[in-house]
Enzyme design. Structure first.
Site, short mmCIF file in Angstrom:
data_model
loop_
_atom_site.label_atom_id
_atom_site.label_comp_id
_atom_site.label_asym_id
_atom_site.label_seq_id
_atom_site.Cartn_x
_atom_site.Cartn_y
_atom_site.Cartn_z
N HIS A 193 -34.86 11.24 22.41
CA HIS A 193 -35.19 12.42 21.62
C HIS A 193 -34.79 13.71 22.32
O HIS A 193 -34.57 14.73 21.67
CB HIS A 193 -36.68 12.44 21.26
N GLU A 245 -19.59 -8.80 18.68
CA GLU A 245 -20.27 -8.39 19.90
C GLU A 245 -20.01 -9.37 21.04
O GLU A 245 -20.20 -9.04 22.21
CB GLU A 245 -21.78 -8.32 19.67
N ASP A 292 -22.50 -4.05 23.05
CA ASP A 292 -22.65 -5.42 23.52
C ASP A 292 -21.32 -6.06 23.88
O ASP A 292 -21.23 -6.80 24.86
CB ASP A 292 -23.36 -6.27 22.45
N CYS A 311 -19.38 0.22 15.16
CA CYS A 311 -20.68 0.92 15.13
C CYS A 311 -21.28 1.13 16.50
O CYS A 311 -22.43 1.56 16.62
CB CYS A 311 -21.66 0.17 14.23
#
Length: 573
Positions: free
Chosen positions: A189, A431, A455, A502
């Protein structure tokens, strides 16, 4: 002059004085409680006090930052109302006769640990939320008050070991030039709020804060991740030129964020976002996302004692789908595993859980989980451009078994006369290196591939990306990783299938020419990165990008590739 390399978290370059943030220190003493009802009442009063504080922070964030960022503190309030957490605390007080401070610390820490075990930067950031809320309740129990007078009263670069959302929003924006943290990741955050505020930030910077003095001059380069200590006059002159050029480029990119990403030779590239809920999705749309390239669904399965019902899933998915009725939505099926994260799923302790029984590998023993998720997604996506993908695939048998369940879900909904997505796409994530190497074998059986570079990189290079001591060895710029990406794209295109990406690599502007040149069809990234990636794509032609990528694929190291890209990216043509 000393340069320390961290991870870029929010773009921008600033020069300013250092200011070290030291959080309030406290110690929790484990005490035996005789009056249990009184201790529980004390805990409930602390919850009420924490709720009032969070409401105030939510209001402040709404007024000074925006609705999406204010929603962080709305979520924190929901944690205070979560029966799993609150009952966990009261049960500890009752059963162990421990004081409320101890019970709060143990309960909130335990749940945060579970999130961190998911080995996903997104959930690692959510774990920080849980710890932040728990710390707030402990402060309320101990009577610790936040002292605003200790905050900076002039513009500074704030350095800290780590910053919680509560820490970050307390600072007056006019006095914050930038954030540098020793820990944390680009999805924390601190990073999210910094990007929203337009404040440069660097995380995971290996600094010894004890060796830095308040007031000394620093350079924070949010583009490269460089922290420059004691910069020379010549360096400062160079940095000021860079700052002017960067600011102008960012302003232009933001103005054109909702325009398509079209290369100089007329090739349109789809730019979409990685999201975890409807708040993320609204933010993505505001930054010009053309859809969603990764919708994480794990949130539905955490912090509960049984599988979510079909209707619970439908309701949750529709909140996101309804925002994107005319845009593609790629949904990742459940990817939970590792240790005893979710006992009701049958997860047991394993020596190496992230390479163990998780994600699609659960299909043999628990096929009903995936079948139920397929049914819910198909119904929720009845009016959506739905695309469903399987995580952690490593062999064709898993894909074929999942396709059978997918077709069973479609057929059962037809028999029941329930609404369902008419032409959903079925894809898999790349991945695991075995899938990239054999992409030509997988391609005839799927509609698309989505490359998860986080990954794929760690499994190709045998590097634990969550281990700070070795994480820098795991660069997606490594030619071995690039070759696997190229193999996947080539095999997919030979069979008429499209490929998305992604992982974090998709939002890195330095990766744009490589991915564009290798033929990537869809870039998916954190919402705030979209304007700059779109702007970068518009500066390249596919032909020139192909030349850059071809050269990089024949290099020997990640360092060599990065240097090559840096030489070319400022002058694409």
């Amino acid at each position: 002059m000393n340069v320390v390399k961290g991870l870029p978290a929010s773009p921008g370059i600033v020069v300013g004085e250092a200011w070290i943030y030291t959080p309030i220190k406290y110690q929790i003493e484990v005490e035996a409680i005789k009056d249990v009802p009184a201790e529980i009442a004390r805990f409930k009063n602390a919850i009420k006090k924490a709720e009032v504080q969070l409401q105030s922070l939510e209001k402040k964030a709404l007024e000074t930052i925006g609705a999406e960022e204010a929603a962080i503190f709305e979520t924190h309030q929901l944690f205070l109302q979560d029966p799993e957490l609150t009952e966990g605390v009261t049960n500890l007080v009752r059963e162990k006769n421990v004081n409320a401070e101890t019970a709060v610390f143990r309960t909130f820490s335990s749940y945060a640990d579970q999130l961190e075990m998911l080995d996903d930067p997104y959930f690692a950031a959510r774990a920080l939320d849980i710890r932040d809320v728990g710390q707030r309740v402990v402060h309320c129990l101990l009577g610790i008050e936040f002292d605003n007078s200790q905050l900076p009263s002039k513009p500074v670069i704030i350095l800290a070991d780590d910053l919680t959302p509560s820490d970050t929003v307390q600072f007056d924006k006019q006095y914050v030039l930038g954030f540098i943290t020793v820990r944390g990741g680009p999805t924390s955050h601190t990073a999210i709020l910094a990007r929203s505020l337009g404040i440069p930030a660097i995380v995971s910077a290996p600094l010894d804060l004890a060796q830095i003095t308040n007031g000394e001059t620093l350079v924070l380069n949010g583009q490269s991740g460089d922290v420059i200590l004691a910069p020379s006059e010549a360096k400062l002159t160079e940095i000021n030129h860079q700052r002017g050029d960067l600011q102008l480029a960012q302003e232009i990119a933001l103005k054109a964020a909702h325009e398509p990403a079209i290369t100089l030779d007329g090739h349109h590239v789809e730019i979409v976002a990685n999201v975890g809920d409807e708040i993320d999705t609204k933010r993505a749309i505001s930054f010009g996302a053309e859809g969603v390239g990764l919708f994480r669904t794990e949130f539905l399965y955490l912090d509960r004692n049984a599988l979510p019902t079909e209707q619970e899933q439908i309701t949750a998915y529709q909140k996101v789908f309804d925002l994107l009725t005319d845009k593609p939505i790629v949904v990742r099926t459940l990817d939970i595993g590792g240790d005893k994260t979710v006992p009701y799923l049958g997860l047991t302790e394993e020596p190496n859980p992230f390479l163990g029984w998780r994600a699609i590998r659960m299909i043999d023993e628990r096929p009903e989980i995936l079948l139920g998720q397929f049914r819910a997604l198909l119904q929720a996506g009845a009016n959506a451009d739905l695309r469903i993908m399987l995580p952690l695939v490593s062999n064709l048998k898993e894909v074929m078994a999942a396709k059978e369940l997918f077709e069973e879900a479609q057929e059962s909904l037809r028999r029941e006369g329930k609404p369902s997505a008419e032409q959903p796409q079925f894809g898999i994530m790349v991945e695991v290196p075995s899938v990239a190497i054999m992409a030509d074998v997988f391609a005839p059986h799927v509609d698309f591939f989505s490359i998860g570079t986080n990954d794929l990189t760690q499994y190709t290079l045998a590097v634990d990306r969550m281990n700070e001591r070795v994480a820098k060895l795991g660069s997606p710029f490594n030619p071995a990783v690039l070759r696997l990406i190229k193999m996947t794209i080539d095999s997919a295109h030979q069979h008429g299938k499209w490929v998305g990406l992604c992982g974090a690599f998709g939002g890195d502007v330095n990766a744009v020419p490589l991915l564009l040149g290798m033929g990537l069809d869809e870039f998916s990234m954190a919402p705030s990165l979209i304007p700059e990636v779109k702007a970068t794509i518009r500066r390249w032609s596919v032909e020139r990008a192909q030349q850059v990528a071809s050269q990089a694929l024949n290099m020997a190291s990640a360092e060599e590739v990065e240097m090559w890209v840096q030489l070319t990216i400022t002058k694409p043509e």
